[in-house]
Design a protein around this motif. Structure first.
Motif, PDB file in Angstrom:
ATOM      1  N   TYR A 117       0.798  -1.239   0.000  1.00 18.64           N
ATOM      2  CA  TYR A 117       0.000   0.000   0.000  1.00 18.64           C
ATOM      3  C   TYR A 117       0.829   1.288   0.000  1.00 18.64           C
ATOM      4  CZ  TYR A 117       0.598  -1.804   4.759  1.00 18.64           C
ATOM      5  OH  TYR A 117       1.110  -2.375   5.888  1.00 18.64           O
ATOM      6  N   ASP A 118       2.158   1.185  -0.006  1.00 18.16           N
ATOM      7  CA  ASP A 118       2.908   2.447  -0.037  1.00 18.16           C
ATOM      8  C   ASP A 118       3.188   2.856  -1.489  1.00 18.16           C
ATOM      9  OD1 ASP A 118       4.985   0.892  -0.903  1.00 18.16           O
ATOM     10  OD2 ASP A 118       6.349   1.340   0.756  1.00 18.16           O
ATOM     11  N   ALA A 119       3.840   4.006  -1.655  1.00 18.13           N
ATOM     12  CA  ALA A 119       4.032   4.550  -3.000  1.00 18.13           C
ATOM     13  C   ALA A 119       4.827   3.590  -3.878  1.00 18.13           C
ATOM     14  CB  ALA A 119       4.733   5.908  -2.916  1.00 18.13           C
ATOM     15  N   ASP A 120       5.806   2.905  -3.285  1.00 18.05           N
ATOM     16  CA  ASP A 120       6.573   1.908  -4.046  1.00 18.05           C
ATOM     17  C   ASP A 120       5.646   0.753  -4.442  1.00 18.05           C
ATOM     18  OD1 ASP A 120       8.643   0.439  -5.166  1.00 18.05           O
ATOM     19  OD2 ASP A 120       9.429  -0.274  -3.238  1.00 18.05           O
ATOM     20  N   GLY A 121       4.885   0.286  -3.460  1.00 23.05           N
ATOM     21  CA  GLY A 121       3.982  -0.838  -3.697  1.00 23.05           C
ATOM     22  C   GLY A 121       2.920  -0.519  -4.740  1.00 23.05           C
ATOM     23  N   VAL A 176       4.532  -8.081  -5.546  1.00 27.33           N
ATOM     24  CA  VAL A 176       5.467  -6.997  -5.866  1.00 27.33           C
ATOM     25  C   VAL A 176       5.707  -6.184  -4.593  1.00 27.33           C
ATOM     26  CG1 VAL A 176       4.993  -6.781  -8.334  1.00 27.33           C
ATOM     27  CG2 VAL A 176       3.534  -5.560  -6.710  1.00 27.33           C
ATOM     28  N   ASP A 177       6.945  -5.813  -4.353  1.00 29.99           N
ATOM     29  CA  ASP A 177       7.359  -5.004  -3.202  1.00 29.99           C
ATOM     30  C   ASP A 177       7.010  -5.671  -1.866  1.00 29.99           C
ATOM     31  OD1 ASP A 177       8.493  -2.743  -1.967  1.00 29.99           O
ATOM     32  OD2 ASP A 177       6.542  -1.739  -1.793  1.00 29.99           O
ATOM     33  N   THR A 178       6.797  -6.953  -1.868  1.00 35.70           N
ATOM     34  CA  THR A 178       6.466  -7.635  -0.615  1.00 35.70           C
ATOM     35  C   THR A 178       6.652  -9.141  -0.810  1.00 35.70           C
ATOM     36  OG1 THR A 178       4.817  -7.840   1.143  1.00 35.70           O
ATOM     37  CG2 THR A 178       4.000  -7.965  -1.120  1.00 35.70           C
ATOM     38  N   ASP A 199      10.521  -8.873  -4.642  1.00 30.93           N
ATOM     39  CA  ASP A 199      10.609  -7.993  -3.470  1.00 30.93           C
ATOM     40  C   ASP A 199      12.007  -7.392  -3.429  1.00 30.93           C
ATOM     41  OD1 ASP A 199      10.012  -6.665  -1.137  1.00 30.93           O
ATOM     42  OD2 ASP A 199       9.616  -8.462   0.068  1.00 30.93           O
ATOM     43  N   HIS A 200      12.176  -6.393  -2.581  1.00 23.31           N
ATOM     44  CA  HIS A 200      13.510  -5.813  -2.429  1.00 23.31           C
ATOM     45  C   HIS A 200      13.866  -5.640  -0.963  1.00 23.31           C
ATOM     46  CE1 HIS A 200      12.449  -1.398  -1.571  1.00 23.31           C
ATOM     47  NE2 HIS A 200      11.346  -2.084  -1.448  1.00 23.31           N
ATOM     48  N   HIS A 201      12.975  -6.077  -0.080  1.00 23.35           N
ATOM     49  CA  HIS A 201      13.254  -5.931   1.350  1.00 23.35           C
ATOM     50  C   HIS A 201      14.315  -6.931   1.796  1.00 23.35           C
ATOM     51  CE1 HIS A 201       9.329  -3.869   1.031  1.00 23.35           C
ATOM     52  NE2 HIS A 201       9.901  -3.047   1.892  1.00 23.35           N
ATOM     53  N   GLU A 202      14.942  -6.616   2.913  1.00 20.73           N
ATOM     54  CA  GLU A 202      16.009  -7.449   3.461  1.00 20.73           C
ATOM     55  C   GLU A 202      15.494  -8.878   3.654  1.00 20.73           C
ATOM     56  OE1 GLU A 202      19.637  -7.685   3.788  1.00 20.73           O
ATOM     57  OE2 GLU A 202      18.962  -5.602   3.817  1.00 20.73           O
ATOM     58  N   ALA A 245      14.286  -0.625  -5.975  1.00 22.54           N
ATOM     59  CA  ALA A 245      13.045  -0.522  -5.214  1.00 22.54           C
ATOM     60  C   ALA A 245      12.183  -1.729  -5.563  1.00 22.54           C
ATOM     61  CB  ALA A 245      12.324   0.769  -5.591  1.00 22.54           C
ATOM     62  N   GLY A 246      11.060  -1.868  -4.854  1.00 20.24           N
ATOM     63  CA  GLY A 246      10.113  -2.922  -5.211  1.00 20.24           C
ATOM     64  C   GLY A 246       9.685  -2.753  -6.669  1.00 20.24           C
ATOM     65  N   VAL A 247       9.421  -1.530  -7.042  1.00 21.19           N
ATOM     66  CA  VAL A 247       8.997  -1.261  -8.412  1.00 21.19           C
ATOM     67  C   VAL A 247      10.159  -1.454  -9.387  1.00 21.19           C
ATOM     68  CG1 VAL A 247       9.440   1.251  -8.429  1.00 21.19           C
ATOM     69  CG2 VAL A 247       7.578   0.315  -9.824  1.00 21.19           C
ATOM     70  N   ALA A 276      10.251   7.652  -4.092  1.00 17.24           N
ATOM     71  CA  ALA A 276       9.414   7.749  -2.894  1.00 17.24           C
ATOM     72  C   ALA A 276       9.852   6.749  -1.824  1.00 17.24           C
ATOM     73  CB  ALA A 276       7.945   7.519  -3.256  1.00 17.24           C
ATOM     74  N   ASP A 277      10.417   5.621  -2.221  1.00 14.83           N
ATOM     75  CA  ASP A 277      10.853   4.611  -1.257  1.00 14.83           C
ATOM     76  C   ASP A 277      12.286   4.881  -0.781  1.00 14.83           C
ATOM     77  OD1 ASP A 277       9.487   2.497   0.001  1.00 14.83           O
ATOM     78  OD2 ASP A 277      10.768   1.010  -0.946  1.00 14.83           O
ATOM     79  N   LEU A 278      12.811   6.050  -1.155  1.00 14.45           N
ATOM     80  CA  LEU A 278      14.132   6.510  -0.694  1.00 14.45           C
ATOM     81  C   LEU A 278      15.268   5.570  -1.065  1.00 14.45           C
ATOM     82  CD1 LEU A 278      13.143   7.824   2.865  1.00 14.45           C
ATOM     83  CD2 LEU A 278      13.187   9.083   0.714  1.00 14.45           C
TER      84      LEU A 278
END
Ligand SMILES: [Mn+2]
Length: 838
Positions: free
Chosen positions: A90-94, A145-147, A169-172, A199-201, A229-231
């Motif tokens: 639900y965030d801007a990347d997602g 995506v992104d998760t 995904d791109h999270h740790e 980023a996730g995107v 946006a996901d810095l």
């Protein structure tokens, strides 16, 4: 003195030869070359790639481990007409990753739909019920995506239910990865992909690249939004994505971007990374924070102008609502932080928790806490029904939040994130334990220095360097963001030529500065949200600034300017407030409440009075205990006597800001009294004259001579009947009464009446004159005397020095005397005073 907000890191030392070489090879200015070298691009090839990166600089998507399998499985699903479900965040990347994948599936002709969990009812990531629902809906393949990187349990549930899962995904990645058809994450151990910070995107963009078999340029704008946006660090592939995407949005924005720019008051033709980060990103985030992310996805995917503007307006409304909510919760959280610190919490990490705080905004609140206190912050929302606390954390450089939370993993139900930001869920009863453990961890990992923010600077420049051309050229280094911050320039030893407040609420300040050279260029400096600083920098001192450069376009003229991020005045400051009265609002306010402009102001304010003549201020000084300004009375010996309660409780050695409301009796006494204030940073010199009627320009010997000559003339004239004087002409008496004598003497000599009165009084003390009632009598044969045999003359002489030093000096001279320890030259030439008169 004016303290900087942060520690300023000096500009990096660079190889000057490399700078020169690079400037020549690339035909760029030495300043741009310096920045490139400082950012690790000393060789022409990498600098060239940074400045003018091209499409063939993108990496092969199949270097991502799992890409082959993912692309194959998706193709198979499309071929078989299987239902594919995109599962986003639900965030801007997602939402940009979801939107990108929607576009991709559409293009590939897939039977697809998408789901983004509800932050409030489902929480982050894949969840069991969502998998079960997918099974019910007949979904054969889920593509996240992104998760998804932590969804071990959900992956096995999907397997049980016969659904294939592809995680992008791109999270740790956690230690145990989900069991899937393919798990694509550049950070995954063993993944050979050369760039880890997508980023996730960005990962979704690579998936599109793999499936389309070409660079999917048409999705660069979506990838840019999520990346910025996901810095994510704007280097390597992210820089290529951001540049390409921003250019697309500037040239031919999608309907949703056009609409979002409109509600954000942005000219899309000027769209920058900053706009994405601070305006577009927050609006895309707002939906997921407060309600659902649906409006954001619709806004980014629609071709319909009406739907675009409706969803953009909706996101704008939600964003406003979000802002209000953040303000409210941040106020509570900051209050709690103060209470914790006051109660002795070490505050190495601030853990704040409240019931019913909206979990959609606790991350932003944590950022606010970090901004205010500059230490890692965790903000948790407690749900009384479930007994669970859910929240977000933000860190400061030097503290790896994810690693620290891993140390406390036993206390949490769930957690995840990066070095700088993380989220977690825990039992509310574990809050005190988590607070203690995080405090201990930070105490072990961080030193005192880590708790002072550092302002990175890129290069030192002079005002003459700040030109429209330079600023334009610097734009080659954009887009700025994480990993490629906007260059911060340092200007030292500037002089203030002018300062004014601006903005609707006078909340900003604009300074005009110049360097110390006489022919130096002028420079405009803007301070946003720091309007009060317009009055806190003295033109008598030097100011150092650090900031970014920009061009101000106004009424068709373009002027380069510096946007100040931090400034400091390294020396003690004097503010020349002479000419103001006690009724002046600034003076009156100062005497009542000191400096209270900024909330975090640590200024300790005092006012110094002197014996004699300060009576006018005593009521002010004694006025109530509410007075924040301490008043002292200085004796001749420099000893201070507190005059109000505030002064009794505050040692003068702590005072940072001091006012001299009235003229001290002498330069020496002022010096002695000021020695009581070693911590002094700013001195406000009002220096009202308590005896203005005694004040006059110094009467020099010539003036005395002239007056005496006229008196003698009158005396002789009085003896001669032909002069036609009336009155007693026998015994050498002046025929005139004193008041009119003063006026006539003033007329005859061209001196002021104050001066005449003074001279007559000195003559009287010297025995040249006697006053009989209203009459002046000139002595017959006065003894020869020096002027300074008159006590009045001596007093006048010392007062003349006081006046010269305090009232007739320039601001710079006064500052040198009061603050820099310089002695005034003697006010009156001793020869004049010693010499005989007649
Ligand atoms: Mn993300």
């Amino acid at each position: 003195m004016l303290r900087a907000r942060a520690r300023w890191a000096p500009p990096p030392k660079v190889d000057e030869a490399a700078v020169e070489r690079l400037a020549k090879t690339l035909c760029v200015s030495p300043l741009v070359a310096r920045l490139l070298v400082a950012r690790g691009m000393a060789d022409a090839a990498s600098a060239e790639r940074f400045l003018h990166g091209k499409e063939d600089h993108f990496h092969d998507p199949f270097l991502l481990d799992g890409m082959e399998q993912a692309a194959g499985r998706i193709r198979e699903a499309i071929r078989r007409g299987e239902r594919i479900r995109i599962y986003g965040d639900y965030d801007a990347d997602g939402v940009s990753a979801t939107s990108l994948t929607i576009g991709l599936m559409e293009r590939l002709g897939a039977a697809y739909d998408y789901v983004i969990p509800n932050r409030h009812t489902e929480g982050y990531g894949l969840n069991g019920p969502a998998i079960e629902k997918a099974a019910k809906d007949g979904v054969g393949l889920i593509v996240t995506v992104d998760t998804g990187i932590s969804a071990v349990r959900e992956a096995s549930l999907a397997r049980t239910l016969g659904i294939d899962l592809i995680v992008t995904d791109h999270h740790e990645p956690p230690e145990v990865l989900p069991d899937t058809v393919a798990t694509i994450n550049p950070r995954k151990p063993g993944c050979p992909y050369p760039f880890k910070s997508l980023a996730g995107v960005g990962v979704a963009f690579k998936l599109a690249h793999a499936l389309l078999g070409r660079l999917p340029k048409e999705y660069a704008w979506l990838a840019a939004i999520g990346t910025i946006a996901d810095l994510m660090p704007l280097v390597d592939e992210n820089r290529l994505i951001a540049r390409m995407g921003l250019a697309q949005m500037r040239e031919s924005p999608a309907r949703g971007i056009r609409a979002l720019c409109q509600v954000s008051d942005i000219d899309f033709g000027q769209l920058s990374g900053g706009h994405i980060g601070f305006s577009i990103g927050p609006r895309l985030n707002a939906g997921g924070r407060l309600e659902t992310a649906d409006a954001a996805v619709r806004c980014l995917t629609t071709d319909d102008e009406r739907e675009a503007s409706e969803t953009a307006r909706e996101l704008d409304r939600l964003n406003r609502e979000r802002q209000e909510l953040v303000d409210e919760i941040a106020a509570e959280a900051l209050e709690q932080a103060n209470a914790l610190l006051a109660a002795g919490d070490p505050g190495n990490v601030l853990l704040l928790a409240g019931e019913g705080w909206n979990t959609g905004v606790v991350g932003i609140v944590a950022s606010r806490v970090v901004e205010r206190h500059y230490r890692p912050a965790i903000v948790l929302s407690i749900d009384r029904e479930t007994g669970l606390a859910k929240g977000s954390a933000r860190s400061i450089p030097g503290f790896d939040l994810h690693a620290a939370l891993t140390e406390c993993a036993d206390l949490m139900e769930q957690f995840g994130g990066h070095k700088a930001a993380a989220g977690m869920t825990l039992k509310a009863e574990n809050i005190p334990r988590l607070r203690r453990r995080m405090n201990e961890t930070a105490a072990a990992w961080l030193g005192e220095d880590d708790y002072v923010p550092v302002l990175r600077t890129d290069a030192e420049i002079r005002p003459a360097d700040v030109t429209v051309d330079t600023v334009r050229e610097l734009e080659m280094l954009a887009p700025y963001g994480m990993g490629n911050p906007e260059p911060v320039f340092l200007l030292s030893g500037m002089r203030l030529k002018g300062a004014r407040r601006m903005g609707r609420e006078m909340q900003h300040a604009k300074l005009t500065l110049t360097s110390a050279d006489p022919d130096a260029a002028e420079l405009d400096a803007l301070l946003f949200g720091k309007g009060e600083l317009a009055e806190r920098i003295s033109p008598t001192g030097h100011v150092d600034l650090a900031g970014t450069l920009s061009v101000n376009e106004w009424n068709g003229t373009r002027k380069a300017q510096i946007i100040v991020q931090d400034l400091r005045v390294p020396e003690r400051q004097m503010f020349d407030w002479r000419g103001r009265t006690l009724a002046d609002p600034a003076v009156a306010k100062w005497l009542r409440s000191g400096l209270v402009e900024t909330k975090e102001e640590s200024a300790l304010c005092g006012a110094l009075l002197f014996r004699g003549g300060d009576i006018c201020l005593l009521p002010e000084a004694e006025n109530a205990g509410a007075n924040r300004t301490a008043f002292w009375l200085a004796g001749e010996d420099g000893c201070l006597k507190p005059l109000n309660e505030r002064a009794e409780s505050m040692p003068p050695r702590l005072v940072t800001h001091l006012m001299l409301p009235v003229l001290p009796p002498s330069a020496a006494s002022a010096r002695l009294a000021l020695a009581n204030f070693p911590a002094l940073e700013c001195l406000y010199a009002v220096l009202l004259d308590p005896h203005p009627f005694l004040s006059a320009a110094t009467a020099d010997r010539e003036a005395f001579k002239r007056v005496y000559a006229v008196l003698l003339q009158w005396k002789r004239g009085a003896r001669a009947p032909a002069a036609g004087m009336t009155g007693n002409t026998e015994s050498g008496e002046s025929p005139l009464s004193a008041p009119s004598a003063v006026a006539r003497l003033a007329k005859a000599t061209g001196l002021t009446t104050d001066m005449i009165r003074f001279i007559l009084a000195v003559f009287e003390q010297l025995g040249f004159l006697a006053a009989h009632g209203h009459r002046l009598i000139v002595a017959e044969a006065p003894a020869k005397k020096a002027l300074d045999e008159s006590p009045l003359y001596r007093e006048k002489a010392s007062r003349a020095e006081t006046e010269r030093v305090f009232l007739f000096s320039t601001a710079a001279e006064l500052k040198r005397f009061l603050l820099d320890g310089e002695t005034p030259e003697s006010a009156i030439s001793p020869a004049n005073a010693q010499e005989g008169l007649s």
